[in-house]
Write a protein that holds these residues in place. Structure first.
Motif, PDB file in Angstrom:
ATOM      1  N   VAL A  52       0.808  -1.114   0.165  1.00 53.69           N
ATOM      2  CA  VAL A  52       0.063   0.040   0.008  1.00 53.69           C
ATOM      3  C   VAL A  52       0.877   1.309   0.063  1.00 53.69           C
ATOM      4  O   VAL A  52       0.711   2.287  -0.684  1.00 53.69           O
ATOM      5  CB  VAL A  52      -0.962  -0.192   1.075  1.00 53.69           C
ATOM      6  CG1 VAL A  52      -1.619   1.178   1.374  1.00 53.69           C
ATOM      7  CG2 VAL A  52      -2.074  -1.158   1.102  1.00 53.69           C
ATOM      8  N   LEU A  53       1.795   1.292   0.877  1.00 53.92           N
ATOM      9  CA  LEU A  53       2.724   2.598   0.856  1.00 53.92           C
ATOM     10  C   LEU A  53       3.458   2.483  -0.401  1.00 53.92           C
ATOM     11  O   LEU A  53       3.722   3.811  -0.854  1.00 53.92           O
ATOM     12  CB  LEU A  53       3.704   2.237   1.935  1.00 53.92           C
ATOM     13  CG  LEU A  53       3.223   2.307   3.498  1.00 53.92           C
ATOM     14  CD1 LEU A  53       4.313   2.043   4.475  1.00 53.92           C
ATOM     15  CD2 LEU A  53       2.598   3.623   3.777  1.00 53.92           C
ATOM     16  N   HIS A  76     -11.773  -1.737  -8.903  1.00 53.61           N
ATOM     17  CA  HIS A  76     -10.539  -2.099  -9.609  1.00 53.61           C
ATOM     18  C   HIS A  76     -10.896  -2.647 -10.993  1.00 53.61           C
ATOM     19  O   HIS A  76     -10.194  -2.236 -11.721  1.00 53.61           O
ATOM     20  CB  HIS A  76      -9.954  -3.261  -8.868  1.00 53.61           C
ATOM     21  CG  HIS A  76      -8.763  -3.691  -9.428  1.00 53.61           C
ATOM     22  ND1 HIS A  76      -7.696  -3.223  -9.503  1.00 53.61           N
ATOM     23  CD2 HIS A  76      -8.577  -5.094 -10.247  1.00 53.61           C
ATOM     24  CE1 HIS A  76      -6.657  -4.120 -10.312  1.00 53.61           C
ATOM     25  NE2 HIS A  76      -7.229  -5.230 -10.715  1.00 53.61           N
ATOM     26  N   GLY A  95       1.925   6.433  -7.042  1.00 49.10           N
ATOM     27  CA  GLY A  95       0.669   6.621  -7.679  1.00 49.10           C
ATOM     28  C   GLY A  95      -0.017   5.842  -8.180  1.00 49.10           C
ATOM     29  O   GLY A  95      -0.893   6.048  -9.121  1.00 49.10           O
ATOM     30  N   GLN A  96       0.186   4.547  -7.835  1.00 55.49           N
ATOM     31  CA  GLN A  96      -0.861   3.177  -8.279  1.00 55.49           C
ATOM     32  C   GLN A  96      -2.002   3.021  -7.504  1.00 55.49           C
ATOM     33  O   GLN A  96      -2.002   3.419  -6.108  1.00 55.49           O
ATOM     34  CB  GLN A  96       0.104   1.854  -8.201  1.00 55.49           C
ATOM     35  CG  GLN A  96       1.368   2.017  -9.106  1.00 55.49           C
ATOM     36  CD  GLN A  96       1.029   2.195 -10.620  1.00 55.49           C
ATOM     37  OE1 GLN A  96       0.218   1.486 -11.067  1.00 55.49           O
ATOM     38  NE2 GLN A  96       1.833   3.008 -11.178  1.00 55.49           N
ATOM     39  N   SER A  97      -3.027   2.481  -8.063  1.00 55.87           N
ATOM     40  CA  SER A  97      -4.245   1.978  -7.263  1.00 55.87           C
ATOM     41  C   SER A  97      -3.967   0.979  -6.314  1.00 55.87           C
ATOM     42  O   SER A  97      -3.232  -0.005  -6.536  1.00 55.87           O
ATOM     43  CB  SER A  97      -5.378   1.554  -8.358  1.00 55.87           C
ATOM     44  OG  SER A  97      -6.563   1.173  -7.694  1.00 55.87           O
ATOM     45  N   ASN A  98      -4.522   1.165  -5.058  1.00 52.92           N
ATOM     46  CA  ASN A  98      -4.347   0.028  -3.960  1.00 52.92           C
ATOM     47  C   ASN A  98      -5.810  -0.929  -4.210  1.00 52.92           C
ATOM     48  O   ASN A  98      -6.012  -1.602  -2.989  1.00 52.92           O
ATOM     49  CB  ASN A  98      -4.449   0.554  -2.778  1.00 52.92           C
ATOM     50  CG  ASN A  98      -2.850   0.979  -2.507  1.00 52.92           C
ATOM     51  OD1 ASN A  98      -1.732   0.222  -2.758  1.00 52.92           O
ATOM     52  ND2 ASN A  98      -2.459   2.149  -2.151  1.00 52.92           N
ATOM     53  N   ASP A  99      -6.484  -0.785  -5.081  1.00 51.16           N
ATOM     54  CA  ASP A  99      -7.823  -1.400  -4.926  1.00 51.16           C
ATOM     55  C   ASP A  99      -7.783  -2.817  -4.957  1.00 51.16           C
ATOM     56  O   ASP A  99      -8.333  -3.689  -4.226  1.00 51.16           O
ATOM     57  CB  ASP A  99      -8.961  -0.904  -6.214  1.00 51.16           C
ATOM     58  CG  ASP A  99      -9.123   0.604  -6.207  1.00 51.16           C
ATOM     59  OD1 ASP A  99      -9.115   1.245  -5.063  1.00 51.16           O
ATOM     60  OD2 ASP A  99      -9.647   1.123  -7.433  1.00 51.16           O
ATOM     61  N   ASN A 103       2.591   1.417  -3.496  1.00 53.03           N
ATOM     62  CA  ASN A 103       1.741   1.918  -4.527  1.00 53.03           C
ATOM     63  C   ASN A 103       1.617   3.287  -4.482  1.00 53.03           C
ATOM     64  O   ASN A 103       0.936   4.123  -5.308  1.00 53.03           O
ATOM     65  CB  ASN A 103       0.478   0.898  -4.648  1.00 53.03           C
ATOM     66  CG  ASN A 103       0.660  -0.313  -5.190  1.00 53.03           C
ATOM     67  OD1 ASN A 103       1.702  -0.405  -5.721  1.00 53.03           O
ATOM     68  ND2 ASN A 103      -0.299  -1.432  -5.020  1.00 53.03           N
ATOM     69  N   SER A 104       0.949   3.915  -2.988  1.00 55.07           N
ATOM     70  CA  SER A 104       0.801   5.268  -2.984  1.00 55.07           C
ATOM     71  C   SER A 104       1.759   5.972  -3.213  1.00 55.07           C
ATOM     72  O   SER A 104       1.541   7.282  -4.055  1.00 55.07           O
ATOM     73  CB  SER A 104       0.533   5.366  -1.347  1.00 55.07           C
ATOM     74  OG  SER A 104      -0.727   4.962  -1.032  1.00 55.07           O
ATOM     75  N   TYR A 105       3.188   5.853  -3.116  1.00 52.13           N
ATOM     76  CA  TYR A 105       4.393   6.399  -3.361  1.00 52.13           C
ATOM     77  C   TYR A 105       4.329   6.532  -4.828  1.00 52.13           C
ATOM     78  O   TYR A 105       4.650   7.527  -5.497  1.00 52.13           O
ATOM     79  CB  TYR A 105       5.582   5.978  -2.882  1.00 52.13           C
ATOM     80  CG  TYR A 105       6.867   6.487  -3.137  1.00 52.13           C
ATOM     81  CD1 TYR A 105       7.304   7.953  -2.756  1.00 52.13           C
ATOM     82  CD2 TYR A 105       7.724   5.970  -4.097  1.00 52.13           C
ATOM     83  CE1 TYR A 105       8.559   8.519  -3.017  1.00 52.13           C
ATOM     84  CE2 TYR A 105       8.820   6.604  -4.468  1.00 52.13           C
ATOM     85  CZ  TYR A 105       9.207   7.749  -3.663  1.00 52.13           C
ATOM     86  OH  TYR A 105      10.380   8.624  -4.435  1.00 52.13           O
TER      87      TYR A 105
END
Length: 102
Positions: free
Chosen positions: A42-43, A97, A49-53, A45-47
């Motif tokens: 999650v961290l 997603h 800019g990706q989706s975490n769905d 992907n957030s960094y």
């Protein structure tokens, strides 16, 4: 109940407490590893800019069904409510997603 009756009943169940303990211990490590991997992904992907769905889908589905299992074992309706809410969250994240991917 006499000691012999208790031992006979325990043997009849054919449940080895050592095997059960090992399975629970392994499951405990697996859940910790799952949660650590979840946080890292999650961290990351957030960094990036990706989706975490998709990750949230898997996490909530696991939490939901684990809670349903706890409800079935204990009969505590709180676990059932938590399980249903977790499964609903998983379905919604899955839909999100799929929409994002298509």
């Amino acid at each position: 109940m006499k000691k012999e009756d208790i031992l006979a009943k325990s043997r009849a169940e054919k449940q080895d407490e050592g095997v059960e303990y090992a399975a629970n211990k392994g499951r405990n490590y697996g859940v910790k590893a799952l949660c650590a991997t979840f946080v890292v992904l999650v961290l990351l992907n957030s960094y990036l800019g990706q989706s975490n769905d998709s990750i949230f889908t898997m996490f909530w589905m696991y939490c939901g069904f684990e809670s349903v299992g706890k409800y079935r074992a204990s009969g505590n309706k709180v676990w059932l409510v938590i399980g249903i809410m977790g499964i609903i969250c998983a379905i919604l994240f899955c839909i999100t997603h799929i929409i994002a991917v298509l």
